[in-house]
Design an enzyme around this catalytic site. Structure first.
Site, short mmCIF file in Angstrom:
data_model
loop_
_atom_site.label_atom_id
_atom_site.label_comp_id
_atom_site.label_asym_id
_atom_site.label_seq_id
_atom_site.Cartn_x
_atom_site.Cartn_y
_atom_site.Cartn_z
N CYS A 1 46.58 4.61 1.46
CA CYS A 1 46.88 5.41 2.64
C CYS A 1 45.92 5.12 3.78
O CYS A 1 45.10 5.96 4.16
CB CYS A 1 46.85 6.88 2.28
SG CYS A 1 48.19 7.25 1.18
N TYR B 1 33.64 -11.95 -3.99
CA TYR B 1 33.66 -10.71 -3.22
C TYR B 1 35.04 -10.06 -3.24
O TYR B 1 35.48 -9.46 -2.26
CB TYR B 1 33.17 -10.95 -1.78
CG TYR B 1 31.82 -11.64 -1.75
CD1 TYR B 1 30.67 -10.96 -2.14
CD2 TYR B 1 31.70 -12.99 -1.39
CE1 TYR B 1 29.43 -11.60 -2.16
CE2 TYR B 1 30.46 -13.62 -1.40
CZ TYR B 1 29.33 -12.93 -1.79
OH TYR B 1 28.11 -13.55 -1.82
N1 LLP Z 1 21.48 -14.90 -1.37
C1 LLP Z 1 21.35 -13.71 -0.77
C2 LLP Z 1 20.04 -13.14 -0.53
C3 LLP Z 1 22.51 -13.05 -0.34
O1 LLP Z 1 22.39 -11.88 0.29
C4 LLP Z 1 23.77 -13.63 -0.59
C5 LLP Z 1 24.99 -12.96 -0.16
C6 LLP Z 1 23.83 -14.85 -1.24
C7 LLP Z 1 22.66 -15.48 -1.62
C8 LLP Z 1 25.11 -15.54 -1.57
O2 LLP Z 1 25.84 -15.86 -0.43
P1 LLP Z 1 27.16 -16.78 -0.58
O3 LLP Z 1 26.77 -18.11 -1.07
O4 LLP Z 1 28.09 -16.10 -1.50
O5 LLP Z 1 27.70 -16.86 0.79
N2 LLP Z 1 31.00 -9.63 1.06
C9 LLP Z 1 30.92 -10.75 1.96
C10 LLP Z 1 29.79 -11.67 1.62
C11 LLP Z 1 28.44 -10.97 1.59
C12 LLP Z 1 27.33 -11.86 1.17
C13 LLP Z 1 26.12 -11.07 0.86
N3 LLP Z 1 25.02 -11.86 0.50
C14 LLP Z 1 32.26 -11.47 1.96
O6 LLP Z 1 33.18 -11.03 1.27
O7 LLP Z 1 32.45 -12.45 2.68
#
Ligand code: LLP
Length: 870
Positions: free
Chosen positions: A817, A846
């Site tokens: 909703c 995610y």
């Molecule tokens: N290292 C740290 C300290 C982080 O905060 C993050 C992600 C990563 C590594 C890994 O990042 P990646 O390689 O996955 O980009 N919810 C969002 C993404 C948030 C990422 C948070 N931190 C989305 O759905 O796009």
């Protein structure tokens, strides 16, 4: 106002009524409305080029060869009649009407003034009378329906408006039309499919008048208002209004929803898709206006309506060329009443209307719209001479007015500030903000305009993600790049597993399906990088046990952001060396740091507060410092984790200032860390951050490694360029050569898991509403919040109909909703049905981890493909 029920008024422009393809489409549109129990009024323009010919007769009756011209007009209509296989009697009707054209020409040769304009109007009005006869016959034949031909002049009567010039009253007439149940009743007596002429009306004496070139749109709006129509449709050459001129900017985006005022502004500041005058009657009557292409009726278009709740948003960058700028300077105007009035009077005297004004204490600068006013050099010279008596005058020709258009534009200043980079090294002659809060306009040299428009469009519109109001690009719509979606599907791990996936969807209900094979492929790609010494999987992206085991098997470490994540890894893999865990908390409570230290995992500090307030717990410990490098990157503002707006990291200057603290507690700084954001596709990012850390590392002799974070992006929209992993590696190999033995670490999350996961959900219901088609699936933002939270794009396919052509545009929604419960906007999909299995791709990162129980609806569960299908 009472609705007379169910009318759609559809206007077709000159090119739309001149080709077989668009006339077939016209018939399809009428048929669709008829089948949906709508009454349809079709308003038509003259065939392409005919009005120009008629104008020649009115402009220079002495010079035209009337016989030749009439012959050409007859031939053009005859040709169409033949192509449409209509009876020859239709030709005869046109031919008979053309006889009166010759008589009118005779009259023009002898007449004077007022009767001259009346005859001009009669001549101009002929084109629509010819075309409407043909369209009526065509529709009747093609649809096997009764179609009535209505004479627009019996219904549209112009305003008397004595203050207007005689020429305007005949050739640029305006009507004031109100909803009229009586007219609707009278019209419906003729049938429920009607054809009438655009552009023409009559005056109070019953004489023919016309509404000004392009006025057919306005006729249609008048009829829509009269009938209290449900919808006004303007079918033209292009599928709606775009965020820029698509012929020059193929990346211009389709404006799928516009407020009346925005559309009006775009129509007036450049785009020529709509007659600017047609919106007022529709807006006054609250009738939604749809603008689409008669050549591509399924390519969508713009829906213009009242959008009271929509957020302010930049909608378009439009340009007017041929703008003339006049600067008037004098020190006398300071505190002298009347200067503006005097100056403006001079313009009025010369019959020149001012477009924009900007004033200072000693200068008033104005622009004139040169192209529309067709101002001659002599007129400008004489204006300048007269102004010269009261001020110093500078005239600048060949300027362009570039406007950033959007509702409540002043509320967007912070957004615009970044885009103003585009003005670097450009001189702006004048800047105005429209009093109606709908545009900012910059007057610059004409030759600078194309480049500036492109940059502004890139910064303000192309960089924006999917939204309800900004649709696909012109290039995507017309396949200038293949939208790539099919190619994307073919390359995906799930493409040849359709049967098995459908089976899974029917047995498990809405679910995330992960491929461990794909996870392993991604892990191997990372492990092949030469520059990186250690990887830590950012488990926040997906903490499914099978996936964590795959990571463990390849001996990567784990990056955790909560003590629960740390404990989870220790529980799953009890014999793991705690040094394979990296804990990167942010604003976590003191106890989490204490526990991490007890457990002996790598610990990162991203704030000096813990040291300043509870420094004793870190006594003689080894720590990693998370540095704010100053520049965030990422697919959305919410995921940029460095720079002024981010809460993360210690600024470089603060780190150096805190050396005493480290010494006080005898802390060994063993690593420097940064993570500037998520979903990054530019390969230089990690090198740039590495350089910042490298520089800082010189101040800490105990440093053993630099952790460059995660953020490695994947292609979300098919036409994006994939991250060049080899380039990342090559640049980091070079960096490492200069690090003297310091290791490089990375902590990717998305890169490992995103493409391995798909979300499956069955179609629940379908609906068409206000021009949009909704396709509902079993689960929505409670399972996958990324589209609602970041406007993220996830490819969506109908698995059940993978081989059927994608011909329908659906907005894919869930059962939650909230209006934001949308998984994809206006996606081109096969005609879909209840029970079909939809696949939402790239959902392995995610996705499940961010799901919720919102509305008490359980989110999709997780399954591993290889565990179910051997
Ligand atoms: N290292 C740290 C300290 C982080 O905060 C993050 C992600 C990563 C590594 C890994 O990042 P990646 O390689 O996955 O980009 N919810 C969002 C993404 C948030 C990422 C948070 N931190 C989305 O759905 O796009």
């Amino acid at each position: 106002m009472t609705s007379n029920g169910n009318w759609v008024v559809a206007k077709f422009g000159g090119t739309s009524v001149s080709s077989i393809l668009s006339l077939e489409n016209l018939a399809t549109i009428v048929q669709r409305h008829h089948q949906a129990n709508k009454k349809v009024m079709v308003v038509v323009s003259a065939l392409s080029g005919v009005s120009n010919k008629l104008e020649q007769i009115t402009q220079s009756p002495e010079a035209v060869n009337i016989e030749q011209l009439c012959h050409e007009v007859i031939e053009q209509h005859n040709k169409l009649v033949k192509e449409l296989a209509l009876p020859v009697s239709i030709n005869q009707i046109v031919e008979e009407k053309i006889i009166s054209l010759k008589d009118l020409h005779q009259k023009l040769l002898v007449e004077k003034l007022s009767s001259f304009f009346a005859t001009q109007a009669q001549v101009m009005a002929m084109g629509e009378q010819f075309s409407s006869v043909i369209i009526q016959a065509w529709l009747e034949q093609r649809l096997a329906l009764n179609v009535a031909l209505i004479d627009a002049r019996e219904w549209l009567v112009s305003e008397q408006q004595d203050q207007r010039s005689v020429a305007d009253r005949y050739l640029n007439a305006e009507c004031h039309i109100e909803a009229s149940e009586q007219s609707a009743k009278a019209l419906v007596k003729h049938g429920d499919v009607l054809v009438t002429q655009g552009f023409i009306a009559s005056n109070h004496c019953g004489e023919t008048v016309v509404l000004g070139r392009g006025g057919s749109d306005t006729s249609a709006a008048y009829f829509a208002a009269m009938l209290s129509a449900d919808r006004l449709e303007i079918w033209t050459d292009v599928p709606g209004m775009f965020s820029g001129n698509p012929r020059v900017l193929p990346e211009a985006r389709q404006l799928t929803q516009l407020d009346y005022r925005e559309a009006q502004e775009i129509a007036s500041t450049g785009a020529k898709v709509l007659h600017p005058r047609c919106l007022r009657p529709a807006r006054n009557a609250g009738i939604p206006v749809f603008v689409g292409s008669a050549f591509d009726i399924d390519k969508g278009g713009s829906l213009i309506c009242n959008m009271l709740q929509a957020e302010p948003q930049v909608k378009a960058i439009s340009v007017r060329e041929g703008v003339l700028l006049i600067a008037m300077e004098t020190s006398d105007m300071w505190q002298r009443p009347g200067f503006l009035a005097d100056a403006f009077n001079v313009f009025a005297k010369h019959g020149l209307s001012i477009d924009q004004v900007s004033t200072s204490e000693t200068n008033v600068t104005v622009t004139l719209d040169n192209l529309t006013q067709g101002i001659s050099q002599e007129r400008i010279a004489s204006l300048a001479a007269e102004l010269g008596a009261i001020c110093r005058v500078t005239v600048l020709e060949n300027c362009s007015a570039v406007s950033i258009v959007g509702r409540s534009i002043r509320m967007l200043l912070s957004q615009l500030s970044q885009a103003f980079e585009a003005f670097k090294n450009r001189s702006v002659h004048m800047l105005t903000q429209a009093a109606n809060n709908l545009n900012f306009t910059f007057v610059i040299d004409q030759n600078e305009a194309p480049q500036l428009v492109k940059q502004l469009h890139d910064n303000l519109i192309s960089s924006r993600r999917e939204s309800q109001q900004l649709g696909v690009t012109w290039a995507e719509l017309f396949g200038q790049h293949d939208s790539g979606e099919e190619e994307f599907a073919r390359r995906s791990w799930w493409f040849d597993k359709v049967g098995a996936l459908e089976q899974i969807a029917s047995e498990h209900g809405p679910c995330y399906v992960y491929s461990m094979q794909k996870v392993n492929e991604q892990l191997d790609r990372l492990l092949s990088l030469k520059s990186i010494d250690r990887f830590f999987y950012a488990m926040k992206a997906n903490s499914n046990a099978a996936l964590l085991s795959a990571v463990e098997e390849k001996q990567l470490g784990f990056e955790c952001v909560s003590i629960e994540e740390v404990r989870h890894i220790l529980n799953l893999f009890p014999s793991i060396n705690p040094q394979r865990i990296l804990f990167t908390p942010n604003f976590a409570p003191r106890e989490e740091y204490e526990e991490a230290l007890r457990l002996g995992v790598n610990l990162t500090l991203d704030n000096l507060y813990p040291l300043q307030q509870w420094g004793e717990i870190f006594d003689q410990q080894s720590l990693i410092l998370r540095i704010d490098t100053g520049t965030g990157r990422g697919h959305h503002q919410h995921v940029k984790t460095a720079g002024n707006e981010a809460k993360f990291g210690i600024p470089v200057s603060d780190v150096l200032g805190a050396k005493d603290l480290f010494e006080q507690y005898q802390i060994k700084v063993v690593g420097l860390h940064c993570h500037v954001g998520s979903g990054i596709l530019s390969s230089e990012n990690w090198l740039e951050n590495g350089r910042v850390l490298q520089e800082l590392a010189q101040h800490f002799p105990t440093i053993k490694f630099l952790d460059l974070g995660g953020g490695l992006g994947i292609v979300e929209k098919p036409q994006q360029q994939a991250l060049d992993l080899a380039a990342v590696d090559a640049s980091l190999v070079k960096l490492k050569e200069r690090l003297g033995g310091i290791e490089l670490w990375l902590e990717p999350g998305r890169f490992i898991s995103a493409e391995s996961g798909v979300l499956l959900a069955r179609v629940t219901q379908l609906k068409g509403k206000s021009g949009a088609r909704y396709l509902g699936v079993e689960t929505g933002m409670n399972s996958l919040i990324r589209p609602a939270l970041y406007g993220a794009y996830h490819p969506i396919v109908n698995l059940t109909r993978l081989k059927s052509p994608a011909v329908e545009r659906y907005t894919v929604v869930g059962p939650i909703c909230e209006t934001g419960d949308k998984l994809g906007l206006e996606r081109l999909l096969p005609v879909s049905h209840e029970g079909d299995v939809m696949l939402i791709a790239n959902a392995g990162a995610y996705g499940f981890v961010m799901s919720s129980q919102y509305n008490m609806r359980s989110p999709a569960k997780e399954v591993v493909f290889e565990n179910l299908v051997k």
